[in-house]
Structures are given as structure tokens and as C-alpha cells.
Design a protein around this motif. Structure first.
Motif, short mmCIF file in Angstrom:
data_model
loop_
_atom_site.label_atom_id
_atom_site.label_comp_id
_atom_site.label_asym_id
_atom_site.label_seq_id
_atom_site.Cartn_x
_atom_site.Cartn_y
_atom_site.Cartn_z
N PHE A 215 0.82 -1.22 0.00
CA PHE A 215 0.00 0.00 0.00
C PHE A 215 0.86 1.27 0.00
N LEU A 216 1.98 1.25 0.72
CA LEU A 216 2.85 2.42 0.80
C LEU A 216 4.20 2.15 0.14
N THR A 217 4.22 1.33 -0.91
CA THR A 217 5.48 0.92 -1.51
C THR A 217 6.27 2.08 -2.10
N ASP A 218 5.58 3.17 -2.49
CA ASP A 218 6.30 4.34 -3.01
C ASP A 218 7.03 5.09 -1.91
N HIS A 219 6.61 4.88 -0.65
CA HIS A 219 7.32 5.46 0.50
C HIS A 219 8.35 4.49 1.07
N PHE A 220 8.05 3.19 1.02
CA PHE A 220 8.89 2.16 1.62
C PHE A 220 9.18 1.08 0.56
N PRO A 221 10.14 1.32 -0.34
CA PRO A 221 10.36 0.41 -1.47
C PRO A 221 11.17 -0.83 -1.13
N CYS A 222 11.82 -0.87 0.05
CA CYS A 222 12.69 -1.99 0.40
C CYS A 222 11.89 -3.16 0.96
N ALA A 223 12.38 -4.36 0.71
CA ALA A 223 11.82 -5.55 1.36
C ALA A 223 12.27 -5.58 2.81
N THR A 224 11.32 -5.81 3.74
CA THR A 224 11.65 -5.88 5.16
C THR A 224 10.94 -7.08 5.78
N LYS A 225 11.41 -7.48 6.96
CA LYS A 225 10.81 -8.64 7.64
C LYS A 225 11.01 -8.53 9.13
N ALA A 226 10.00 -8.92 9.89
CA ALA A 226 10.10 -9.07 11.34
C ALA A 226 9.58 -10.45 11.72
N ILE A 227 10.24 -11.10 12.65
CA ILE A 227 9.84 -12.42 13.14
C ILE A 227 9.08 -12.25 14.45
N TRP A 228 8.00 -13.02 14.61
CA TRP A 228 7.20 -13.00 15.83
C TRP A 228 7.16 -14.39 16.44
N TYR A 229 7.11 -14.44 17.79
CA TYR A 229 6.95 -15.70 18.51
C TYR A 229 5.67 -15.62 19.34
N PHE A 230 5.03 -16.78 19.54
CA PHE A 230 3.73 -16.83 20.18
C PHE A 230 3.82 -17.45 21.57
N GLU A 231 3.11 -16.84 22.51
CA GLU A 231 2.94 -17.38 23.86
C GLU A 231 1.45 -17.28 24.18
N GLY A 232 0.70 -18.36 23.94
CA GLY A 232 -0.74 -18.31 24.12
C GLY A 232 -1.36 -17.31 23.17
#
Length: 482
Positions: A126-143
Motif C-alpha cells: 500500500f505504501l510501496t512508493d514510500h517504503f520500497p525496500c523488502a523488510t521482515k520481522a519475526i514473531w513468537y507466540f505465547e498463548g
């Protein structure tokens, strides 16, 4: 007598690739993809799913897999599942299939997920013209909670986790788990309608659409292609497979059959009323999300995961005619109805950001809710960026970009609420994005506050980020000094 445990009708092995599963998966919509299981109305059954990329995204410290991902392969779905009534009579075209979500969650032993934004020239967002780089965050679950080592201390969410089981400082908030995709198979006529209208959109191109000057995600539509195609039990590379692969619709958008609706509140206790277009309904589902913000703005913006659904179905005979009003030239132009369940995080106080249909260059658009929502999201990102940082810390625009990417991913997956607030008062549509204030450990409301005399030194984790190697221009706020 206690009810029986749910019958597992689709099981996945996460050590195997999607095309290696005992019950083959599929990543297209087509009426001729054969069912892999059959269930009766009133029966409690369980469906397991791989994540939407089929394991292509790894739990590691690089965004390279996001940058180079082959998007012709997504989404991988479990099913189709044929639904019959207690007498063994299949759901028929014109019926409604009522699907109740009784239970859901991540698969045991795979309690992690990811949020990402794609490279502008490979998926975008949706905002690729503002944020053109590929990014990633990892999440872990506790319940019911998720936490990410990549979200920095300046955005401390609910509880600081001084150390996770991976030994990294992280953040934590309650998720609202839901399937991103659930739908029935299209009929041949509905499939023809989809392909014709989406092909016309691609053929006319961006010049025919003024919104394309403001929203830069491409392609305009993902048309049928044999590349990356998985068609369940249909034998690959046969003449039948080639024909169906050239017709089968991609799973990217939501359509009349439900599909990729991405409704974040569609959790336990919810019910979906899906139109039936083929005998047996051929129900499919996938793209499990641990949590998502309204709009899933970064495209890969939920907390994506493998998971399971425990479901019950009812058949409402002739329900399409009785309850769904066609909006289009045929009786097939209908949409599902969704009944939201009682389970959701409880928040009572919100900070709401407004956007109007005026783009970043100051140009007026006419009642354009997409432009208005983009402005609301950008306003929220720039506002939240201010907290925890003094101006002295924003030394170069690259620092600003990394920090704002973090907020971009956060707003994609935290339980924020998007609304169209005004759609009649010409020329401005008004859209809002509401963020629960309780997810922050500080008061983020505007107020008079003492300006720091020097930079606050904070060690900030970052999202994984790839370089943007393309040459397309990046949209910037003309009023920004950074």
C-alpha cells in the motif's frame, strides 16, 4: 456425553513442501480441482494449513527471502472439501454454506510467524512508493500473545520481555487469530467473469486509472499463469493440467466466493455464509494470521503463520436467492456475509488518525477513500515515529526510513481499526485509523512536554531489511525536513 474430537480431514507435514503433501494443496481457484475430503453438516472437523508461502519465508535474520520471493506460487490452500448434508446430498449451486469457526491456532511446534513488506518491484504494498525496500520481522507466540525481537524499545508494547527464549529483547501484544482466506470454488461461468474483467484491467493499463498515480502497488491484477501453479490432485503437465492452469484464477484478491477477505475479526465463534457455485461447495482455506491490522497495509502485513481451523458446516438450501442480492449483470455477482464472533482483545481508549482525499503533492481527489486511508496511515506512521526519538537522533534519512519501516510493519499487524468516516461530502472522503493506546507503555497523546537537551541513547533492534535496487522514484512528504 462429551462431543467427539474433531476429525482431521486435511493434515500437513511442515517438513515437506506444498507439492509433497499426502493430500495435495492448491494455489488457484477452479471448479475442476477435485475435492480431497468430504464432510457432513454438523460434523466438527479439523483442517491444517501451511503458511501462505508454503515455507518459503524462513525464521532467520535476513529479508532476502522476502525480496526474491516467487509470488506466482501463493497462496497455498488446504482443500477443496466437499460438503454434504446428513442424508449424503451435496451442497448445490444456489445454496449458502454456513461455516462456523469453532477453534483455531498455530500448529503445535511451529509457534512463530512473520510480518513483511515486499520490494517495490516484486509485490510492493500500500505504501510501496514510500517504503520500497523488502523488510521482515519475526514473531513468537505465547498463548494469545505475540512478541518480536525486531520491534525497538521505543515502541514498547504492553510488556517488555527483557529476554525471549531466543535471548533477544522483544515486545508483546494480544493477537486475534483468523484465516486470511476461506472460500468456495467458482463455477465455470463465474471464473470466466473474473478472468475477463481482470484481464481488461491489465490490458487498459495504469494510464486508464487516476488512482494509479497515487497507489503504486503492481501488477494491477494477477492473471492466470502456469508458472508456480499447484492444482491439487490434477496430474501435473498433462493436457488437462495445462488447460486448467491457464484458466485457474489466482488467490490474491477477495471475490464473490469469499477468498482472500483478510477480515481480522474472523476468529473463534465467527460464521461465514458463503455462496455455493459448484456441487459440494468445494470449500478451501489457508493464509492463517495470528494478528492483523485493518487493511493489512504492507501486503504481507499480518503475522503470517501455519495453523489449523476446527469447523462445522450447515447447508442453507436456496440461500443465495433468499439472502444475497446480486449487484451486477448476473445472479453470480454476490458477496458472502460474515458474522463476527465474541472473541477479541478488549481496548477502551484509542488515538484516531484522519486522512482526506488529498495526496502527498497536495492534489485534490474526488471522494477517493483509498487516498484518504493512505493519508491516515501516513499520518499515524509519522506521528508514532516522534515518540522515543529526539530530532538530534534523526541524523540522516536512512535512519528515519528504518524507524518508520518498524512502525509500518507494526500498524500492519497490531489490532488497529480502519474506518471510512465520510463518503458523501464532496470533494473529500474521510478515512480514519484508530490505534489502541493501551498497547504502548507511555502516553502517546499530544501534550506539552519537556524537550530533551541531548540525544537519548537507545539500542534499537531493527527489522531485517534488503536494499532497493530499482530506479522508481520514492514519494516523500514535501513538508518534511528530514
Amino acid at each position: 456425553m462429551a462431543p467427539a474430537s474433531p476429525r482431521v480431514v486435511v493434515k500437513v507435514d511442515l517438513k515437506k513442501r506444498p507439492w509433497q503433501q499426502t493430500q495435495p494443496l492448491h494455489n488457484r481457484w477452479h471448479p475442476e480441482i477435485p475435492s480431497v475430503a468430504e464432510v457432513k453438516t454438523g460434523e466438527l472437523f479439523r483442517v491444517e494449513m501451511v503458511d501462505w508461502t508454503g515455507g518459503a519465508v524462513k525464521e532467520d535474520g535476513s529479508a532476502g527471502d522476502i525480496k526474491s520471493i516467487d509470488l506466482s506460487t501463493v497462496h497455498y490452500l488446504s482443500g477443496p472439501i466437499k460438503v454434504v448434508d446428513e442424508d449424503g446430498v451435496a451442497a448445490r449451486p444456489g445454496d449458502l454454506l454456513a461455516v462456523e469457526i469453532c477453534n483455531l491456532g498455530p500448529l503445535p511446534g511451529d509457534e512463530w510467524g512473520f510480518t513483511a513488506s515486499f520490494d517495490r518491484e516484486n509485490g510492493g504494498g500500500f505504501l510501496t512508493d514510500h517504503f520500497p525496500c523488502a523488510t521482515k520481522a519475526i514473531w513468537y507466540f505465547e498463548g494469545i500473545y505475540a512478541y518480536s525481537p525486531q520491534i525497538p524499545d521505543v515502541l514498547l508494547i504492553i510488556h517488555i520481555l527483557t529476554t525471549s527464549h531466543h535471548g533477544t529483547a522483544g515486545v508483546r501484544f494480544p493477537g486475534l487469530t483468523h484465516p486470511g482466506i476461506i472460500g468456495t470454488a467458482p463455477s465455470k461461468e463465474l471464473l470466466r467473469i473474473w478472468n475477463e474483467r481482470e484481464r481488461q484491467l491489465e490490458e487498459k493499463g495504469v494510464e486508464s486509472l487516476t488512482l494509479c498515480e497515487v497507489v503504486h502497488q503492481r501488477p494491477l491484477a494477477s492473471l492466470p499463469t502456469t508458472k508456480g501453479c499447484l492444482l491439487g490432485n490434477i496430474e501435473e503437465r498433462t493436457s488437462e493440467w495445462e488447460r486448467i492452469a491457464k484458466e485457474a484464477a489466482r488467490t490474491i484478491p477477495g471475490r464473490e466466493n469469499g477468498g482472500n477477505c483478510d477480515i481480522k475479526n474472523l476468529s473463534s465463534g465467527s460464521k461465514i455464509y458463503l455462496p455455493v457455485f459448484v456441487e459440494g461447495a468445494n470449500l478451501s482455506t489457508g493464509d492463517m494470521h495470528f494478528s492483523q491490522g485493518d487493511g493489512e497495509i504492507s501486503f504481507c502485513g499480518a503475522i503470517e503463520m501455519s495453523g489449523f481451523l476446527e469447523l462445522k458446516c450447515e447447508i442453507i438450501r436456496n440461500g443465495m436467492q433468499e439472502y444475497l442480492t446480486p449487484m451486477g449483470p448476473t445472479t453470480l455477482h454476490v458477496n458472502p456475509i460474515f458474522e463476527i464472533g465474541p472473541v477479541e482483545p478488549r481496548f477502551s481508549e484509542w488515538l484516531v488518525f484522519e486522512g482526506i482525499s488529498v495526496d502527498e503533492s497536495g492534489r485534490q481527489h474526488y471522494l477517493d477513500a483509498t487516498v484518504a486511508y493512505k493519508r491516515a496511515v501516513l499520518n499515524a506512521i509519522d506521528y508514532l515515529f516522534k515518540f522515543g526519538y529526539s530530532k538530534e537522533q534523526v541524523l540522516i534519512s536512512a535512519t528515519r526510513c528504518v524507524s518508520q519501516n518498524l512502525v509500518y510493519l507494526l500498524l500492519s499487524c497490531c489490532p488497529c481499526e480502519g474506518r471510512i468516516s465520510g463518503i458523501v461530502d464532496s470533494p473529500n472522503a474521510v478515512a480514519t485509523l484508530a490505534i489502541p493506546t493501551a498497547i504502548f507503555d507511555q502516553d502517546i497523546r499530544p501534550k506539552t512536554r519537556k524537550v530533551p537537551t541531548g540525544p537519548r541513547i537507545v539500542k534499537k533492534p531493527d527489522v531485517m531489511k534488503s536494499t532497493y535496487d530499482g530506479k522508481l522514484p520514492i514519494t516523500k512528504n514535501p513538508s518534511s525536513s528530514s
